[in-house]
Design an enzyme around this catalytic site. Structure first.
Site, PDB file in Angstrom:
ATOM      1  N   GLU A  56       4.132 -11.280  -5.987  1.00 61.09           N
ATOM      2  CA  GLU A  56       2.976 -11.376  -7.057  1.00 61.09           C
ATOM      3  C   GLU A  56       3.210 -10.976  -8.322  1.00 61.09           C
ATOM      4  OE1 GLU A  56       3.309  -9.239  -4.889  1.00 61.09           O
ATOM      5  OE2 GLU A  56       2.189  -7.436  -4.680  1.00 61.09           O
ATOM      6  N   CYS A  64       5.248  -5.852   1.517  1.00 60.15           N
ATOM      7  CA  CYS A  64       5.715  -4.726   1.613  1.00 60.15           C
ATOM      8  C   CYS A  64       4.823  -3.791   2.542  1.00 60.15           C
ATOM      9  CB  CYS A  64       5.354  -4.107   0.172  1.00 60.15           C
ATOM     10  SG  CYS A  64       6.208  -2.308  -0.147  1.00 60.15           S
ATOM     11  N   TYR A  65       4.037  -3.021   2.212  1.00 62.99           N
ATOM     12  CA  TYR A  65       3.365  -2.465   3.395  1.00 62.99           C
ATOM     13  C   TYR A  65       2.758  -3.331   4.376  1.00 62.99           C
ATOM     14  CZ  TYR A  65       0.072   0.476   6.454  1.00 62.99           C
ATOM     15  OH  TYR A  65      -0.484   1.211   7.427  1.00 62.99           O
ATOM     16  N   LYS A  82      -7.482 -11.308 -18.699  1.00 65.55           N
ATOM     17  CA  LYS A  82      -7.949 -11.991 -19.948  1.00 65.55           C
ATOM     18  C   LYS A  82      -7.676 -13.428 -20.096  1.00 65.55           C
ATOM     19  CE  LYS A  82      -8.905 -10.219 -24.109  1.00 65.55           C
ATOM     20  NZ  LYS A  82     -10.077  -9.255 -24.257  1.00 65.55           N
ATOM     21  N   GLY A 114       0.703  -1.072  -0.144  1.00 65.21           N
ATOM     22  CA  GLY A 114      -0.001  -0.053  -0.146  1.00 65.21           C
ATOM     23  C   GLY A 114       0.946   1.195   0.019  1.00 65.21           C
ATOM     24  N   ASP A 138     -14.637 -11.298 -23.852  1.00 72.69           N
ATOM     25  CA  ASP A 138     -15.123 -10.885 -23.007  1.00 72.69           C
ATOM     26  C   ASP A 138     -16.699 -10.948 -22.681  1.00 72.69           C
ATOM     27  OD1 ASP A 138     -12.328 -10.463 -22.571  1.00 72.69           O
ATOM     28  OD2 ASP A 138     -12.418  -8.318 -22.895  1.00 72.69           O
ATOM     29  N   HIS A 190       7.818  -7.717  -3.807  1.00 66.70           N
ATOM     30  CA  HIS A 190       6.519  -8.102  -4.231  1.00 66.70           C
ATOM     31  C   HIS A 190       6.648  -9.545  -5.007  1.00 66.70           C
ATOM     32  CE1 HIS A 190       4.122  -4.559  -3.674  1.00 66.70           C
ATOM     33  NE2 HIS A 190       5.543  -3.994  -3.515  1.00 66.70           N
TER      34      HIS A 190
END
Ligand code: XMP
Length: 513
Positions: free
Chosen positions: A170, A81-82, A369, A54, A227, A168
């Site tokens: 992710e 992180c945060y 996607k 964050g 989509d 991070h």
């Protein structure tokens, strides 16, 4: 009852990416803001908690926080992180502003492998993005990894199964992030992975059913792309004929598109479909307009007007269905209410009027996607529909730099048909995210049949991407380029030059406008 991971959102731009990574390991996750975290954590089936990054500083007045009980539930916690810094402060450690910021690719040395770094190389590369750092560890914690500027690159308390990463995991740039998250989910939280794309499809169908109620009707904006087709399949399962699909021919479609979409739709769906011919209406409104954002806004507005007009045909059509994806949301609006720059107004996100008076049904709003393609397969859509290259809502308008006159759109449509045919004839489209033509608006001098020409340049744009958020340009074969160039120039008075766009995203975007 599925195994459940709770992701607490401290406002990171990567929070949905964390959720996506958890889904990739077939584990169900729920993203909640800090104020709802404790109630969500106390529900059944919780296997672990992830704390996102964050923008705030953990020691600052008013920084987002959590009730301490979150750390007393006996489940493993991974702070990122945060999330790491909040955890340290909450458990008696200390966070301070770093002497220098760490941003981007950063070498990391693993000091203690343990369950979190099992199978990870001792020297690896991670993605850092922070100014603050942990100065004093909370009692019982140990440093597990460090970078040159950050002694506590990763820390942990093995007995409590509390772990925290300054980087991070992710983000795709963290070389072994996937392994680290898998270790957390599988070894540390003990998740087996019982949440499949089929479960996700069922959940989305159920949510649409709940949202629309017993007798509500949906007007669905159908573009024929993957989509909106997947949204169509979800709505069909959820409410059947109470979903009315509207396909708008806005005069900005590719060659053959209208027939292709209509046929495919009638063959594979059992929904009420209306095809609206609105080419003149859109092209009239675009007359004399060259500014890209104005063009996008005009097109978005006309789409919504048509959907509203159509909704009036039905008694209970208080819902507008759209195939909005997560990348559309983050690039179009400041997703977290912060100062995020708007890159482009995707018409189904950034351009909706305040007085829409219809509730949005956007089941794919938090997905990417490739996840949507997988959902389409699970829902039984044919591969040709699921694997189609993305085509933007504003259509050829965002590939026709400057004013969209009927003549220029027709010119571009033909050039685009040539690009697609030549890629497909050689199977060079396989594995390519998008391949198309752009009418650049740039004129240059040429010579044809001993005559001087002064006409437009057409660009070939082909890119590789996983989610449209970043992209690399693709190098077609010389034969393919040659065939495209010759065919376009021979068949298109108005184009006298063909160029290849060799710009990645960033710094470019995929579409030109
Ligand atoms: P950009 O040009 O932003 O495109 O790099 C990223 C991906 O999004 C598609 N795109 C759109 N799709 N409505 C859509 O439905 C839009 O307004 C829009 N603009 C861009 C683009 O084709 C690419 O796949």
């Amino acid at each position: 009852m599925h195994e459940r991971i709770l992701i607490i959102d401290f406002g990171s731009q990567y929070t949905q990416l964390i959720a996506r990574r958890v889904r990739e390991h077939q584990v169900f996750s729920e993203v909640v803001p800090p104020q709802k975290a404790l109630a969500a954590a106390q529900k059944e089936g919780l296997k672990g908690i992830l704390l996102s990054g964050g923008p705030a500083s953990a020691y600052a007045e008013g920084a987002p926080t959590l009730p301490r009980e979150i750390l007393q539930l006996g489940v493993p916690v991974l702070g990122i992180c945060y999330g790491m810094q909040w955890m340290c402060e909450a458990l008696g450690g200390k966070v301070v502003p770093g002497e220098s910021r760490e941003y981007g690719f950063t070498p990391l040395h693993i000091d203690e492998h343990g369950p979190l770094f099992d199978g990870v190389a001792a020297e690896t590369v991670v993605w850092m993005s922070h100014g603050d750092r942990v100065e004093t560890l909370p009692p019982g914690f140990r440093n597990l990894a460090h970078s040159s500027d950050c002694p506590g690159g990763a820390i942990g308390h093995e007995e409590h199964k509390f772990y925290a990463l300054q980087f991070h995991p992710e983000v795709g740039h963290t070389q072994e992030g996937e392994r680290m998250l898998e270790n957390f989910l599988r070894s540390i939280c003990g998740c087996r992975g019982d949440w499949t794309p089929r479960d996700l499809a069922e959940e989305l169908v159920e949510r649409v059913r709940q949202q629309v109620g017993e007798d509500g009707e949906i007007v669905l904006g159908l573009s024929g792309g993957v989509d909106s087709s997947v949204v169509g399949a979800i709505c069909q399962q959820a409410i059947g004929h109470r979903c009315h699909a509207i396909f708008v021919d806005n005069g900005l479609l590719r060659a053959g598109e209208r027939d292709l979409v209509e046929q495919a739709f009638r063959q594979h769906f059992d929904l009420d479909l209306t095809v609206i011919d609105a080419a003149d209406r859109f092209l009239d409104k675009l007359s004399g307009v060259g500014d890209p954002e104005k063009k996008r806004k005009i097109i978005g507005y006309e789409f919504v007007e048509i959907f509203r007009e159509q909704a009036k045909r039905f008694q209970q059509a208080h819902f507008l269905g759209q195939g909005t994806l997560y990348p559309d949301v983050i690039e179009s609006v400041a997703a977290h209410g912060g100062p995020t720059a708007v890159i482009k107004s995707h018409h189904n996100v950034g351009g909706l009027p305040e007085d829409l008076e219809m509730e949005l049904v956007e089941p794919l709003r938090l997905l990417f996607k490739d996840e949507v393609r997988e959902l389409g397969r699970v829902l039984g859509l044919p591969e040709a529909m699921v694997a189609r290259q993305p085509f933007p809502g504003p259509g050829l308008a965002v590939r026709c730099v400057g004013e969209c006159t009927p003549e220029r759109i027709a010119l571009l449509r033909e050039a685009d048909r040539v690009v697609r045919e030549e890629f497909e004839a050689r199977d060079e489209h396989l594995g390519v995210w998008q391949y198309f033509a752009v009418l650049t608006g740039a004129c240059s001098v040429g010579v044809m049949g001993d005559q001087r020409t002064y006409e437009e340049a057409c660009a070939i744009r082909a890119v590789q991407s996983n989610d449209g958020m970043t992209a690399d340009w693709v190098y077609p074969s010389r034969e393919c380029l040659q065939a495209i160039s010759t065919r376009i120039i021979n068949a298109s008075p108005g184009i006298n030059r063909v160029v290849l766009d060799i710009t990645s995203k960033p710094p470019g975007t995929i579409e030109w406008e």
